[in-house]
Every structure is written in C-alpha cells, then in structure tokens.
Design an enzyme around this catalytic site. Structure first.
Site, mmCIF file in Angstrom:
data_model
loop_
_atom_site.group_PDB
_atom_site.id
_atom_site.type_symbol
_atom_site.label_atom_id
_atom_site.label_comp_id
_atom_site.label_asym_id
_atom_site.label_seq_id
_atom_site.Cartn_x
_atom_site.Cartn_y
_atom_site.Cartn_z
ATOM 1 N N THR A 125 -13.339 1.800 -4.191
ATOM 2 C CA THR A 125 -13.524 0.375 -4.469
ATOM 3 C C THR A 125 -14.558 -0.258 -3.543
ATOM 4 O O THR A 125 -14.743 0.202 -2.415
ATOM 5 C CB THR A 125 -12.172 -0.351 -4.301
ATOM 6 N N ASP A 126 -15.163 -1.341 -4.015
ATOM 7 C CA ASP A 126 -16.095 -2.082 -3.144
ATOM 8 C C ASP A 126 -15.356 -2.798 -2.010
ATOM 9 O O ASP A 126 -15.989 -3.258 -1.052
ATOM 10 C CB ASP A 126 -16.934 -3.085 -3.960
ATOM 11 N N GLU A 127 -14.022 -2.895 -2.127
ATOM 12 C CA GLU A 127 -13.261 -3.620 -1.100
ATOM 13 C C GLU A 127 -13.297 -2.923 0.258
ATOM 14 O O GLU A 127 -12.933 -3.534 1.263
ATOM 15 C CB GLU A 127 -11.814 -3.809 -1.552
ATOM 16 N N TYR A 161 -4.249 -2.280 1.308
ATOM 17 C CA TYR A 161 -4.819 -1.512 0.191
ATOM 18 C C TYR A 161 -6.223 -1.023 0.520
ATOM 19 O O TYR A 161 -6.517 0.174 0.471
ATOM 20 C CB TYR A 161 -4.850 -2.369 -1.091
ATOM 21 N N LYS A 165 -7.859 2.802 1.126
ATOM 22 C CA LYS A 165 -8.958 3.351 0.309
ATOM 23 C C LYS A 165 -10.126 3.741 1.218
ATOM 24 O O LYS A 165 -10.766 4.775 1.024
ATOM 25 C CB LYS A 165 -9.425 2.336 -0.746
HETATM 26 P P1 NAD Z 1 -3.525 1.510 -11.602
HETATM 27 O O1 NAD Z 1 -2.575 1.015 -10.567
HETATM 28 O O2 NAD Z 1 -3.573 0.836 -12.932
HETATM 29 O O3 NAD Z 1 -3.254 3.063 -11.874
HETATM 30 C C1 NAD Z 1 -2.963 3.968 -10.860
HETATM 31 C C2 NAD Z 1 -2.368 5.223 -11.477
HETATM 32 O O4 NAD Z 1 -2.111 6.165 -10.425
HETATM 33 C C3 NAD Z 1 -1.028 4.970 -12.177
HETATM 34 O O5 NAD Z 1 -1.009 5.633 -13.424
HETATM 35 C C4 NAD Z 1 0.000 5.582 -11.230
HETATM 36 O O6 NAD Z 1 1.157 6.076 -11.893
HETATM 37 C C5 NAD Z 1 -0.812 6.701 -10.593
HETATM 38 N N1 NAD Z 1 -0.277 7.094 -9.276
HETATM 39 C C6 NAD Z 1 0.050 6.274 -8.236
HETATM 40 N N2 NAD Z 1 0.518 7.000 -7.211
HETATM 41 C C7 NAD Z 1 0.461 8.307 -7.596
HETATM 42 C C8 NAD Z 1 0.772 9.531 -6.952
HETATM 43 N N3 NAD Z 1 1.269 9.560 -5.709
HETATM 44 N N4 NAD Z 1 0.583 10.678 -7.627
HETATM 45 C C9 NAD Z 1 0.087 10.673 -8.894
HETATM 46 N N5 NAD Z 1 -0.213 9.538 -9.559
HETATM 47 C C10 NAD Z 1 -0.039 8.364 -8.910
HETATM 48 O O7 NAD Z 1 -4.943 1.483 -10.890
HETATM 49 P P2 NAD Z 1 -6.395 1.259 -11.508
HETATM 50 O O8 NAD Z 1 -6.712 -0.181 -11.454
HETATM 51 O O9 NAD Z 1 -6.511 2.005 -12.782
HETATM 52 O O10 NAD Z 1 -7.284 1.972 -10.386
HETATM 53 C C11 NAD Z 1 -7.590 3.371 -10.470
HETATM 54 C C12 NAD Z 1 -8.470 3.762 -9.308
HETATM 55 O O11 NAD Z 1 -9.663 2.999 -9.317
HETATM 56 C C13 NAD Z 1 -7.835 3.510 -7.938
HETATM 57 O O12 NAD Z 1 -8.188 4.580 -7.087
HETATM 58 C C14 NAD Z 1 -8.464 2.211 -7.465
HETATM 59 O O13 NAD Z 1 -8.502 2.147 -6.062
HETATM 60 C C15 NAD Z 1 -9.847 2.334 -8.063
HETATM 61 N N6 NAD Z 1 -10.536 1.080 -8.345
HETATM 62 C C16 NAD Z 1 -9.932 0.085 -9.070
HETATM 63 C C17 NAD Z 1 -10.628 -1.069 -9.392
HETATM 64 C C18 NAD Z 1 -10.007 -2.163 -10.239
HETATM 65 O O14 NAD Z 1 -10.648 -3.166 -10.489
HETATM 66 N N7 NAD Z 1 -8.794 -2.020 -10.748
HETATM 67 C C19 NAD Z 1 -11.946 -1.226 -8.949
HETATM 68 C C20 NAD Z 1 -12.531 -0.211 -8.190
HETATM 69 C C21 NAD Z 1 -11.824 0.950 -7.916
HETATM 70 O O1 TDX Z 2 -2.325 -14.572 -10.084
HETATM 71 C C1 TDX Z 2 -3.374 -14.377 -9.476
HETATM 72 N N1 TDX Z 2 -4.156 -15.443 -9.128
HETATM 73 C C2 TDX Z 2 -5.335 -15.324 -8.462
HETATM 74 O O2 TDX Z 2 -5.994 -16.323 -8.175
HETATM 75 C C3 TDX Z 2 -3.835 -13.047 -9.133
HETATM 76 C C4 TDX Z 2 -3.012 -11.843 -9.500
HETATM 77 C C5 TDX Z 2 -5.056 -12.933 -8.482
HETATM 78 N N2 TDX Z 2 -5.780 -14.025 -8.142
HETATM 79 C C6 TDX Z 2 -7.103 -13.841 -7.499
HETATM 80 C C7 TDX Z 2 -7.141 -12.918 -6.304
HETATM 81 C C8 TDX Z 2 -8.541 -12.318 -6.406
HETATM 82 O O3 TDX Z 2 -9.482 -13.189 -5.803
HETATM 83 O O4 TDX Z 2 -7.928 -13.223 -8.490
HETATM 84 C C9 TDX Z 2 -8.820 -12.267 -7.907
HETATM 85 C C10 TDX Z 2 -8.580 -10.897 -8.519
HETATM 86 O O5 TDX Z 2 -7.303 -10.461 -8.094
HETATM 87 P P1 TDX Z 2 -6.727 -8.997 -8.451
HETATM 88 O O6 TDX Z 2 -6.718 -8.811 -9.930
HETATM 89 O O7 TDX Z 2 -5.456 -8.810 -7.712
HETATM 90 O O8 TDX Z 2 -7.894 -8.052 -7.924
HETATM 91 P P2 TDX Z 2 -8.534 -7.794 -6.461
HETATM 92 O O9 TDX Z 2 -7.588 -8.127 -5.387
HETATM 93 O O10 TDX Z 2 -9.889 -8.416 -6.458
HETATM 94 O O11 TDX Z 2 -8.663 -6.179 -6.509
HETATM 95 C C11 TDX Z 2 -9.066 -5.505 -7.730
HETATM 96 O O12 TDX Z 2 -10.413 -5.105 -7.669
HETATM 97 C C12 TDX Z 2 -10.745 -4.110 -6.748
HETATM 98 C C13 TDX Z 2 -8.185 -4.286 -7.977
HETATM 99 O O13 TDX Z 2 -6.814 -4.680 -8.037
HETATM 100 C C14 TDX Z 2 -8.391 -3.241 -6.923
HETATM 101 O O14 TDX Z 2 -7.654 -2.060 -7.235
HETATM 102 C C15 TDX Z 2 -9.862 -2.877 -6.870
HETATM 103 O O15 TDX Z 2 -10.084 -2.016 -5.805
#
Ligand code: NAD
Ligand code: TDX
Length: 345
Positions: A125-127, A161, A165
């Site tokens: 992630t960019d975080e 988190y 990462k």
């Molecule tokens: P998500 O929470 O929707 O999915 C995570 C999956 O991993 C789930 O299916 C869960 O069951 C599985 N999991 C968790 N712990 C596990 C373990 N110990 N063993 C096997 N499986 C396990 O997450 P997501 O949003 O799909 O993110 C996927 C990846 O992308 C993550 O690595 C996250 O850091 C990265 N990422 C997410 C975002 C975003 O915007 N959501 C952005 C950049 C990077």
């Molecule tokens: O109810 C809400 N109200 C609100 O204002 C929630 C759930 C979030 N927020 C804000 C917090 C953040 O500024 O919205 C923005 C996005 O929140 P999230 O969906 O929780 O995402 P963020 O914390 O930015 O992280 C996401 O992007 C990077 C993913 O969850 C991560 O897995 C990924 O690494």
C-alpha cells in the site's frame, strides 16, 4: 504469453484478490489459480462464486501455516501475495492479527519461495509512505501543485496497519538482497469497485444509504485519497509480474485524488439524496491527511495505463453493484455498524 501456468494467489477471497482472480480467469485462459485464504471476516467464498472449477481452486488456510505454505508454494510457478489484515480502524482496536498475518505470514511465504526459488509478487500500500500535506496547505496551492509519493519516498507509516505492511515490504527487500529471492513489490493507492468489504469508506456509505442510515464522515472530511479502480490494479499487478524487474518497487495509482467529503457528496447525489445528508463523526486517531501516487515508473518502464479513470462512472457502477447484490452484504451490516458505534464513528 507467460511461463506461468499455475499461480498461487493469497487472499484471493478478499476484495482486491478476488478481483485479480476474476481478471486472470477472463483475460489469461491458460492459467490455473490456486487461492490460499483463511476466510477471515473479510474473506468470502461468494467473491469467487461462478468461477469454473477447472480454472480456480480455493484452499482454506493460513499464510502463517508453514507446512501448508511449503506444499502449495512447491506446486506453483508464482505467488501473488494479497492476504492481509487490511483495515486501519480495526488495527487501532486490536493490532495483534495485523502483526501476525502481515509480518509473520509474509515471512512464512518468503521462506517458502526462497526454498523453491519461486517468483513472488508482494502487494502493498501507499500508506507505508505516511501522508502528504493537503494541497491547500502548500504554497501556491492548486491543481498540479504538491509532491506525490515516488519509489524513493521514505517509509513513514502512521498506523498499526500501515506499519505492519511497511514491515512486510522491508522483509521482501531483505529476502531479495540477502537470499536472491525473485520478488517485486507494488504500493498502490485506495482501491474501489465490487466485492469491497462494507467496513471500508465507499461501501460503508452506499450500504448505509441503502439501509436508511446516515453516512458518517470522519473529522472535517478534507482528507484526500487517491482512488483507483480495482480492475486497473489487477492489470498493474499483471504487468509487474510479467514485465517487472526483480527487486524493484512499483507505485500504482491513477491520478484519482479526491477529498472524502467530495466523494461522499457524489455518492449521496448519485443515490438521489441531499448532498448534506450525513453526520460528521469523531476523527480516526492518527488519520493520514493525503495520499497521492506518482505512477511514472509504471507508465515509462512497463507501458501500463489505467483504463477506468472516469471516477463518476466507476462510482455509479459500484453503487449499482451494492444495490444489486444486497444478499452479499446485508447480513453483516448491523454488526459492522455496531462496531463503529462503540467508537462513536
Ligand atoms: P481484504 O481485507 O478485503 O482481503 C484480505 C483477504 O486476506 C481476505 O480474504 C482474508 O480472508 C485473507 N486473509 C487475512 N488473513 C489471512 C491469513 N492469515 N491467511 C490467509 N488469508 C488471510 O483486503 P483488500 O482490500 O482486498 O487488500 C488486499 C491486499 O491489498 C492487502 O495486502 C492490502 O494491504 C493491499 N492493498 C489494499 C488497498 C485497498 O485500497 N483496499 C490498497 C493498496 C493495497
Ligand atoms: O466511515 C468512514 N468515514 C470516513 O470518513 C470510513 C470507514 C472512512 N472514512 C475516511 C477515512 C479515510 O480518510 O475515508 C477514507 C478512506 O477510509 P478507508 O476506506 O478505511 O481506507 P484507508 O484508511 O484510506 O485505507 C485503504 O486504502 C489503503 C485500505 O483500507 C487499505 O487496505 C489500503 O492499504
């Protein structure tokens, strides 16, 4: 064409992993996908529903289970590692599964790919880079002003988190340098699209409106996220897996910077509600201000370009998906909201 006939996708029953698996099934018919997923609260078999059994197999298990990981890695050509605990708010309540899965789990996979000399792509992630100042706080504020994250940005994670990462990224870098593991890393901005868990911002607000609950905006709503459609993330990971240089880090984004209040107002408008029909709630502790990705390296070195850059239409499709698939999320809605309510969010 690629040499990979069998790939192992960890976390393939989660949001971004399942969208990647669907992309592979549609676009790369010669590849068999094994998904390793623990099916935590965030994993869902239904995310893989309808995919042909001769293309995709789900193994329910933990990425920190070394014997299982050893066996699955020995049988595959490449590992694409999505599995993680992924939600910042949860990491503030209980960091322990984040340390266990994101760090120990990644370590377990690295040891197996090292043993069998298998290609590894680590999805991050960019975080890990912390946050940037808001554009309005920069001198000469406005469009095109302000730094973005680049592959040279220092690691500066803010939350449990993002720190786990960051730790996992550093393990990957060390395993490349010390043990010659064939790995690449991508650091991607906020994804949106179908199958995203309803704890996350966009699905939470859409499903709240569909449930007659007022959307909840943290703080003053000025925090900026750089949105990318999950389909574009899938094509980026594929480009890195097949054309990326071992040991390199690639930043993936689609120039989708928007502040949260703008996104929420767009959702409300699209769903036929007044644009101020939401509540401001307690801010997230340590809330990152702004993320922004410079994806030049993806464009120039790998020739990758995002396709779904019209946010308004991507958002409308996403809203439609949650409207059409209420069975997918309804059973969990009350529990997710009860958890937020405990924190006045
Ligand atoms: P998500 O929470 O929707 O999915 C995570 C999956 O991993 C789930 O299916 C869960 O069951 C599985 N999991 C968790 N712990 C596990 C373990 N110990 N063993 C096997 N499986 C396990 O997450 P997501 O949003 O799909 O993110 C996927 C990846 O992308 C993550 O690595 C996250 O850091 C990265 N990422 C997410 C975002 C975003 O915007 N959501 C952005 C950049 C990077
Ligand atoms: O109810 C809400 N109200 C609100 O204002 C929630 C759930 C979030 N927020 C804000 C917090 C953040 O500024 O919205 C923005 C996005 O929140 P999230 O969906 O929780 O995402 P963020 O914390 O930015 O992280 C996401 O992007 C990077 C993913 O969850 C991560 O897995 C990924 O690494």
């Amino acid at each position: 064409m690629t040499d990979y006939k069998n790939i192992l996708v960890t976390g393939g029953a989660g949001f971004i992993g399942a969208n990647f698996v669907r992309y592979i099934v549609e676009e790369h018919p010669d590849i068999f996908v094994t998904v390793l997923d623990k099916l935590t609260y965030a994993g869902n078999r239904a995310n893989l529903a309808g995919l042909p059994e001769d293309r995709v197999k789900l193994v329910v298990g933990d990425i920190a289970d070394a014997p299982l990981v050893d066996q699955l890695v020995s049988e595959t050509d490449a590992v694409i590692h999505y599995a993680a605990e992924s939600h910042n708010d949860n990491s503030l309540q209980d960091p322990s599964p984040f340390v266990q899965t994101n760090i120990i789990g990644t370590y377990t996979l690295l040891e197996a790919v090292r043993k069998y000399n298998k290609r590894f792509h680590h999805v991050s992630t960019d975080e890990v880079y912390g946050d940037l100042p808001l554009r309005e706080d920069l001198p000469g504020h406005g469009e095109g002003v302000g730094e973005k994250f680049t592959p040279e940005s220092p690691y500066r994670p803010s939350s449990p988190y993002s720190s786990t990462k960051a730790g996992s990224d550093l393990l990957v870098r060390a395993w490349v340098r010390s043990f010659g593991v064939q790995a690449t890393i991508s650091n991607t901005s906020n994804n949106y699209g179908p199958y995203q868990h309803i704890e996350k911002f966009i699905p939470r607000q859409v499903t709240s409106i569909l449930s007659g609950i007022k959307p909840k905006l943290y703080g003053n709503g000025k925090n900026v996220r750089d949105w990318i459609h999950t389909y574009d993330h899938a094509t980026a990971v594929w480009a890195i897996l097949t054309k990326g240089k071992i040991g390199e880090t690639y930043l993936v984004g689609a120039d989708g910077e928007k502040d949260n209040i703008t996104v929420l107002r767009a959702i409300l408008k699209d769903m036929g509600k007044p644009e101020d029909d939401f509540d401001f709630v307690q801010d997230r502790s340590g809330h990152d201000l702004r993320y922004a990705i410079d994806a030049t390296k993806m464009h120039e070195e790998l020739g990758w370009q995002p396709k779904y850059t019209d946010f308004a239409s991507g958002l409308a499709h996403t809203i439609q998906w949650y409207t059409d698939n209420q069975d997918w999320w309804q059973a969990e809605k009350a529990e997710v909201e009860a958890k937020y309510a405990k924190n006045n969010q």
